[in-house]
Design an enzyme around this catalytic site. Sequence first.
Site, short mmCIF file in Angstrom:
data_model
loop_
_atom_site.label_atom_id
_atom_site.label_comp_id
_atom_site.label_asym_id
_atom_site.label_seq_id
_atom_site.Cartn_x
_atom_site.Cartn_y
_atom_site.Cartn_z
N SER A 94 0.80 -1.23 0.00
CA SER A 94 0.00 0.00 0.00
C SER A 94 0.83 1.27 0.00
O SER A 94 0.30 2.35 -0.33
CB SER A 94 -0.95 0.01 1.20
N LYS A 165 0.50 4.96 6.80
CA LYS A 165 -0.05 5.74 5.71
C LYS A 165 0.58 7.14 5.72
O LYS A 165 1.26 7.52 6.67
CB LYS A 165 -1.58 5.88 5.84
#
Length: 287
Positions: A94, A165
Amino acid sequence: MDTDAQLSERDRSPEPAEGEEQGSRSARISGDSPDEPAERAAGRSERLSFAAVGQWLTGGGPLRRAGLLLTACMIFLLLVSSYLVQPFLIPSRSMENTFQVGDRVLVNKLAYRFGGEPRRGDVVVFDGTDSFIQGRPPENPVAALVREGASAVGLMRPAETDYIKRVVGVGGDRVRCCDQRGRLEVNGRPVIEDYLHPGDTPSEVPFDIVVPEGKLWVMGDHRSDSRDSRDHLGEPGGGTVPVDRVIGRADWIGWPLGRMTSVKRPEAFARVPEPGQGPGHGGSPHG
C-alpha cells in the site's frame, strides 16, 4: 601478711569483677558494642551474596554467558522500541514505491510526544482501532505476546490494527479529489504528488471532506492498492484517524541495507494554505 602474694592471686582470677566496672578493659577502651559481631556477620553475609550473584553471572560456561547477553540485548531493544524508536515491518504494497514489502521502517516515537503534531506529508504508523477497524479482533493471548515481542524488534508483522499511511489532511483541512486535471486538492490548492506509485492516479473514487479537529485524513502512496481513509467514509469516524492514535512517524528505512535511507517530508504540501484561507475551502463537503 603476704600482700604481694594476695595481689598476684587476685590478678590470676579468670572471673571479671561484677558491677559497673565489669568487663574487659580493652573492650571498654575500644568502645565495641555487644551487637558488633552480629553486624560484622551481616556484612559478611551480604558480601557473600553479592559474590554468589557475581559468580552465577560470570560462571556457568559460555552458553550461560551468551544467554545472559542475549537476554540483556532483548530487554534493551524492547525498552528502546517501547519509548524511542520501533522497527515496523512493512506487510503490504500500500505504500509502494516509498516502501517495499519486507522493509523495516524505523518509527520515531518521540516525534509528536512533546507538543508536536503530524503534518501534511508525514508518513505515520497508527492504531486503526475504531477508525479503520471497528473493535479489536480476537487473538490468542500467548500468540499476541509472542507477536508483540517479535514485532517490537521488527521480526514479525505488526498487529492487524496497526497501519502505515501518509498524512494528506490535518484538522480543519478540506481535502477533495479530484480537480479538472485529476489532481488532489487541499484547501483549494492542487497537490502534485510525485511520491505516488508509477501509473497511479490520486484517486479513482471522488471524495470531498473537511477533516474534523484532532483527526487526520491518511492515504497510501500506492493508491490503487491501498485501503485508506477513502474506504471508511461511511463508517464511524468517517475515515479519519484520531491524532492520539498515532504511534509515531516513519523517519528511516533501516533494512535491507541496500535501501537504508531517511524518509523526508515531500515538498508537495509546502504551498497548501491553512484551513479557511484557500480559494476552494468554502462550500459543503461530501463523501
